[in-house]
Design a protein around this motif. Structure first.
Motif, PDB file in Angstrom:
ATOM      1  N   GLU A   1       0.543  -1.471  -0.003  1.00 56.66           N
ATOM      2  CA  GLU A   1       0.070  -0.096   0.251  1.00 56.66           C
ATOM      3  C   GLU A   1       0.394   1.417   0.296  1.00 56.66           C
ATOM      4  O   GLU A   1       2.196   1.625   0.759  1.00 56.66           O
ATOM      5  CB  GLU A   1      -0.955  -0.227   1.174  1.00 56.66           C
ATOM      6  CG  GLU A   1      -1.815  -0.855   1.367  1.00 56.66           C
ATOM      7  CD  GLU A   1      -1.827  -1.897   1.305  1.00 56.66           C
ATOM      8  OE1 GLU A   1      -1.995  -3.170   2.050  1.00 56.66           O
ATOM      9  OE2 GLU A   1      -0.497  -2.624   2.381  1.00 56.66           O
TER      10      GLU A   1
ATOM     11  N   SER B   1      -0.420  -3.906  -2.815  1.00 55.17           N
ATOM     12  CA  SER B   1      -1.279  -3.882  -1.339  1.00 55.17           C
ATOM     13  C   SER B   1      -0.817  -5.590  -0.824  1.00 55.17           C
ATOM     14  O   SER B   1       0.096  -6.356  -1.653  1.00 55.17           O
ATOM     15  CB  SER B   1      -2.538  -4.237  -1.750  1.00 55.17           C
ATOM     16  OG  SER B   1      -2.921  -5.469  -2.286  1.00 55.17           O
TER      17      SER B   1
ATOM     18  N   ASP C   1      -5.165   2.949   5.919  1.00 54.87           N
ATOM     19  CA  ASP C   1      -4.296   2.985   5.322  1.00 54.87           C
ATOM     20  C   ASP C   1      -3.253   4.424   6.716  1.00 54.87           C
ATOM     21  O   ASP C   1      -4.038   4.423   7.627  1.00 54.87           O
ATOM     22  CB  ASP C   1      -3.864   4.255   4.391  1.00 54.87           C
ATOM     23  CG  ASP C   1      -3.959   3.375   3.263  1.00 54.87           C
ATOM     24  OD1 ASP C   1      -4.055   3.813   1.842  1.00 54.87           O
ATOM     25  OD2 ASP C   1      -3.831   1.854   2.833  1.00 54.87           O
TER      26      ASP C   1
END
Ligand SMILES: C[SH](C)CC(=O)O
Length: 266
Positions: free
Chosen positions: A18, A46, A202
């Protein structure tokens, strides 16, 4: 410089995770610091996508370079090695720390006590991570671990009064390591009566949520290096409860069949 073959074979790409992860920031720095990486690029994806790319390349014994970290189940599943990092871009040994919002100790002393006392080993974390990687639901794998490790859990809950359904929100990022740790801590908080929500974000938004009090805490701060930039930005509004795991690391990781020992060999 170095072994021309590898760069060509991997199309001069490092497979990342990410975008907000500290390891991605560190790898952007590596692309600048290591002149032999001048023509390379970092693929944002990811954690799950990186793992499946690694599996595909590994099955075909093809070279691949991924942004990797310890603890992680990939080291149990594949024969991997970290590339040496002579410029020290990825830092030294990291710890994973627990950070909570201001006011938690006064408002939820029992949750504060558990979060302050939570501490386990890379092996403990790996046991939960591997179960999840092999298909177990994270909450179930966490509950099973808590059941099997009641003595260690009792150290964490020691001195914490039971509560009656108060809400606690834990923020985390969907890194395999933090899926494991956050689910385990959530189960332990439930065991003393809390109603626990896990908030997946995140990295930046996770730090912001705890700093703003939108989440009560997190067990996902990789320090001193990996999340240094987030600590600079939010640290003065966070309560730092110290390490919950020692012996972590980040870096560039390759299968051992890749003929490179250092980043400078790429
Ligand atoms: C992917 S590591 C768990 C942490 C980070 O790189 O931000």
């Amino acid at each position: 410089g170095g072994n021309e073959g590898i760069g060509e074979q991997v199309d001069y790409k490092i497979i990342g995770i990410e975008p907000g992860a500290g390891i991605m920031q560190a790898t952007e720095t590596a692309l600048e610091e290591y002149e032999n990486l001048a023509d390379w690029s970092l693929v944002e994806s990811s954690s799950a996508a990186m793992a499946s790319e690694l599996q595909k390349a590994y099955d075909k014994k093809e070279p691949i370079i991924v942004t990797g970290w310890t603890p992680h189940w990939k080291f149990a599943k594949f024969d991997l090695k970290y590339l040496e990092d002579p410029k020290g871009v990825y830092g030294e040994a990291e710890v994973i720390q627990t950070l909570v919002r201001e006011g938690l100790q006064e408002e939820q002393p029992s949750a504060y006590t558990v979060l302050d006392q939570f501490f386990w080993t890379p092996d403990d974390m790996a046991n939960v991570m591997v179960e999840i990687q092999e298909g177990a639901d994270p909450a179930e794998a966490a509950a099973a671990w808590v059941e099997e490790n009641s003595d260690k859990v009792a150290e964490w809950t020691n001195g914490a009064e039971e509560v009656d359904g108060e809400k606690i929100k834990l923020a985390y990022v969907a890194w395999d390591s933090e899926i494991a740790s956050t689910n385990v801590v959530g189960k332990v908080l439930e065991s003393i009566g809390y109603d626990v929500d896990l908030l997946q974000l995140d990295a930046g938004p996770m730090f912001a949520a705890v700093a703003e009090g939108d989440a009560d805490g997190m067990v996902a701060a990789w320090l001193p290096g990996t999340h240094a930039s987030y600590m600079e930005e939010y640290g003065d509004k966070l309560v730092d409860l110290g390490p919950n795991l020692e012996g972590a690391a980040i870096g560039l990781v390759v299968p051992t069949y890749v003929e490179a020992d250092s980043i400078e060999d790429l």
